[in-house]
Enzyme design. Structure first.
Site, PDB file in Angstrom:
ATOM      1  N   LYS A  92     -28.015  52.533 -53.272  1.00 16.79           N
ATOM      2  CA  LYS A  92     -27.705  51.395 -52.394  1.00 16.79           C
ATOM      3  C   LYS A  92     -28.748  51.197 -51.293  1.00 16.79           C
ATOM      4  CE  LYS A  92     -23.658  50.320 -54.274  1.00 16.79           C
ATOM      5  NZ  LYS A  92     -23.382  49.027 -54.910  1.00 16.79           N
ATOM      6  N   GLU A  97     -19.782  44.455 -46.995  1.00 13.30           N
ATOM      7  CA  GLU A  97     -18.543  44.946 -47.614  1.00 13.30           C
ATOM      8  C   GLU A  97     -18.866  46.279 -48.255  1.00 13.30           C
ATOM      9  OE1 GLU A  97     -20.708  43.113 -49.302  1.00 13.30           O
ATOM     10  OE2 GLU A  97     -20.900  44.524 -50.964  1.00 13.30           O
ATOM     11  N   SER A 148     -26.549  57.160 -60.361  1.00 13.18           N
ATOM     12  CA  SER A 148     -26.678  56.235 -59.227  1.00 13.18           C
ATOM     13  C   SER A 148     -26.381  56.877 -57.883  1.00 13.18           C
ATOM     14  CB  SER A 148     -25.759  55.034 -59.456  1.00 13.18           C
ATOM     15  OG  SER A 148     -24.436  55.474 -59.722  1.00 13.18           O
TER      16      SER A 148
HETATM   17  C1  LIG Z   1     -22.949  55.760 -56.429  1.00 17.10           C
HETATM   18  C2  LIG Z   1     -22.575  54.389 -56.859  1.00 17.10           C
HETATM   19  N1  LIG Z   1     -22.901  53.990 -58.089  1.00 17.10           N
HETATM   20  C3  LIG Z   1     -22.583  52.763 -58.550  1.00 17.10           C
HETATM   21  C4  LIG Z   1     -21.881  51.867 -57.754  1.00 17.10           C
HETATM   22  C5  LIG Z   1     -21.526  50.535 -58.345  1.00 17.10           C
HETATM   23  O1  LIG Z   1     -22.286  49.493 -57.820  1.00 17.10           O
HETATM   24  P1  LIG Z   1     -23.394  48.771 -58.652  1.00 17.10           P
HETATM   25  O2  LIG Z   1     -22.776  48.333 -59.931  1.00 17.10           O
HETATM   26  O3  LIG Z   1     -23.793  47.615 -57.793  1.00 17.10           O
HETATM   27  O4  LIG Z   1     -24.528  49.709 -58.871  1.00 17.10           O
HETATM   28  C6  LIG Z   1     -21.516  52.235 -56.456  1.00 17.10           C
HETATM   29  C7  LIG Z   1     -20.782  51.310 -55.600  1.00 17.10           C
HETATM   30  O5  LIG Z   1     -20.314  51.603 -54.559  1.00 17.10           O
HETATM   31  C8  LIG Z   1     -21.880  53.537 -56.002  1.00 17.10           C
HETATM   32  O6  LIG Z   1     -21.550  53.957 -54.780  1.00 17.10           O
END
Ligand SMILES: Cc1ncc(COP(=O)(O)O)c(C=O)c1O
Length: 393
Positions: free
Chosen positions: A90, A112, A378
Site C-alpha cells: 500500500k 478509507e 502483498s
Molecule cells: C496486505 C494486503 N494485501 C491485499 C489487500 C487488498 O487490496 P488490493 O486488492 O488493492 O491489493 C490489502 C488491503 O487492505 C492488504 O492489506
C-alpha cells in the site's frame, strides 16, 4: 494491438468511467487533468523513486521459495511486498498520491481502510509530509485490525470508526466519499486500491506498477528471461494484483491468476467473490461487477480478511475476467488460513491474510516442473496473528 490498460475515456472495455455526484465532478476532473502530467514529469519520478528506495526499501526481493516450489512442482518466486516499510504494497501508492496532493496544493488528506494497511500507509506519509490525516474505517475492522488502528493514532491520524452497513470497507469508503463531498476544495482523497472513479484505478495501477517493473528485471537476472509463465495475486479492490501484472498485461504468454475471497464458500451467501458472483453495477464511482440483489442493492460481502471484504472489484480486473485474460479463483477462509500456515512452516514467512488467499490458489492449480511462477506476498501477517491463532483453536 488489443490493450487491457485504460482507454482515453477512462474505461477498461465496458468497465470503469467516473460516476460521481455533481459536487465532486470538479475534483475528479481536476485530478484527471493533472495526474498524468505529474506522474510522468521527471521531477516527480525522481522524488518518487528516491522515496521508494530510501524510505520504503525498494526493490523488494524476488525470493525463490525452494520448499514451496518442491511442494507445488514448479519454480516459485515470491515477490516480497511484505518487506516494505509499513508491511505491505500500500505504501507505494500512498507515497505517489501524497506527492501529487502536495503539488495540487491540498492540505487535508482523507482515506478509507479495510485491513488498516492503507490507513497506516496514509498516516505514515502524512506524518512524513506534515499533513492532516483522517482515516475512515468500519467498526468491525477497527476491532479485528486494532494494532493498525493504534499505529495510525500514534502516527497522528484521526481514525473515524464507521457504523453503517456491516461496518467494513464498503462502508468506510462511503463515509470517505461523503467527507470529500463536504470538503471538495481543500481535501485530497487517497484511495487505496484500483477502485473509484477514473482516474483512480489507472493512477493506483501506475503507482503500483513498480512491482512488475522490478519482477521483469529480477527474473532476467535470476532466470535469464524477463517474464514468468504465471503471475498470481490476491484481489480486494485489485491494487497489488494490478501492480504485479501491469507490465505483463498485454503479453498473453503470461497466465494471470487472481485470487478473490470465497469467504465461507461462494454458494453460502457469506462471500466476497465479486468477480464470480457480481453483476454489472456502479460502486464508488466506477462501473464494474458488484455483488447485488435483484433490486440492484449492494449485498454485504463477507471474508475473514478485512482487505478483501469488498463487494466491488477494480474495473481493470473485471475486464480481464470478462475477456478471459485472467483466471479467477475463489479461495475460502479455511483454505487461506491453511496456506498461511503452510508458508510459515515451509519458508518461515507469516503472510497477511489477504496474501494467504493468493497462496491458497496454488492448491487449485497444476504446474509443469519448469514453469516459472511469481506470486505476490502483498503484506506481512503481524496484524493477523490473533486471527490465525483463533481460527486454529
Ligand atoms: C496486505 C494486503 N494485501 C491485499 C489487500 C487488498 O487490496 P488490493 O486488492 O488493492 O491489493 C490489502 C488491503 O487492505 C492488504 O492489506
Amino acid at each position: 494491438m488489443k490493450s487491457f490498460l485504460v482507454d482515453q475515456d477512462g474505461y477498461y472495455g465496458e468497465f470503469g468511467g467516473a460516476y460521481v455526484p455533481e459536487i465532486l465532478h470538479k475534483c475528479v476532473e481536476e485530478l484527471k487533468n493533472t495526474y498524468l502530467e505529474v506522474l510522468e514529469s521527471e521531477e516527480f519520478k525522481k522524488e518518487f523513486d528516491q522515496l521508494l528506495r530510501d524510505y520504503v526499501g525498494r526493490p523488494s526481493p524476488l525470493y525463490p521459495a525452494r520448499r514451496l516450489s518442491e511442494k507445488y512442482g514448479c519454480k516459485l518466486y515470491l515477490k516480497r511486498e511484505d518487506l516494505n516499510h509499513t508491511g505491505a504494497h500500500k505504501i507505494n501508492n500512498t507515497i505517489g498520491q501524497i506527492l501529487l496532493a502536495r503539488r495540487m496544493g491540498k492540505k487535508r488528506i482523507i482515506a478509507e481502510t479495510g485491513a488498516g494497511q492503507h490507513g497506516v500507509a496514509t498516516a505514515t506519509v502524512c506524518a512524513l509530509m506534515n499533513m492532516e490525516c483522517i482515516v475512515y474505517m468500519g467498526k468491525t475492522d477497527v476491532e479485528r485490525q486494532h494494532i493498525n488502528v493504534e499505529k495510525m493514532k500514534m502516527l497522528g491520524a484521526t481514525v473515524i470508526p464507521v457504523t453503517s452497513g456491516n461496518m467494513t470497507l464498503k462502508d468506510a469508503t462511503n463515509e470517505a466519499i461523503r467527507d470529500w463531498c463536504c470538503h471538495p476544495s481543500d481535501t485530497y482523497y487517497i484511495i487505496g486500491s484500483t477502485v473509484g472513479p477514473h482516474p483512480y484505478p489507472d493512477m493506483v495501477a501506475r503507482l503500483q506498477s513498480v512491482i512488475s517493473k522490478e519482477i521483469k528485471k529480477q527474473l532476467l537476472e535470476k532466470e535469464g528471461r524477463d517474464h514468468p509463465d504465471y503471475l498470481i495475486a490476491c484481489v480486494g479492490g485489485g491494487s497489488n494484483a494490478a501492480g504485479t501484472i501491469y507490465h505483463f498485461i498485454n503479453d498473453e504468454r503470461i497466465n494471470i491468476v487472481l485470487a478473490e475471497a470465497g469467504g465461507k464458500g461462494i454458494e453460502t451467501g457469506m462471500t466476497a467473490a465479486t468477480i464470480q458472483l457480481g453483476k454489472m453495477g456502479i460502486i464508488h464511482g466506477a462501473r464494474t461487477y458488484v455483488i447485488q440483489d435483484e433490486d440492484g442493492q449492494i449485498e454485504e460481502p463477507y471474508s475473514i480478511s478485512a482487505g478483501l471484504d469488498y463487494p466491488g472489484i477494480g474495473p481493470i480486473h473485471a475486464n480481464l475476467a470478462a475477456q478471459k485474460r485472467a483466471t479467477v479463483l475463489a479461495v475460502n477462509d479455511d483454505e487461506a488460513i491453511e496456506a498461511a500456515y503452510e508458508l510459515t512452516k515451509l519458508e518461515g514467512i507469516i503472510p497477511a491474510l489477504e496474501s494467504a488467499h493468493a497462496l491458497g490458489a496454488l492448491k487449485k492449480m497444476k504446474f509443469k516442473a519448469d514453469d516459472i511462477v511469481v506470486l505476490t506476498v502483498s503484506g506481512r501477517g503481524d496484524k493477523d496473528v490473533e486471527t490465525y491463532l483463533a481460527f486454529n483453536d
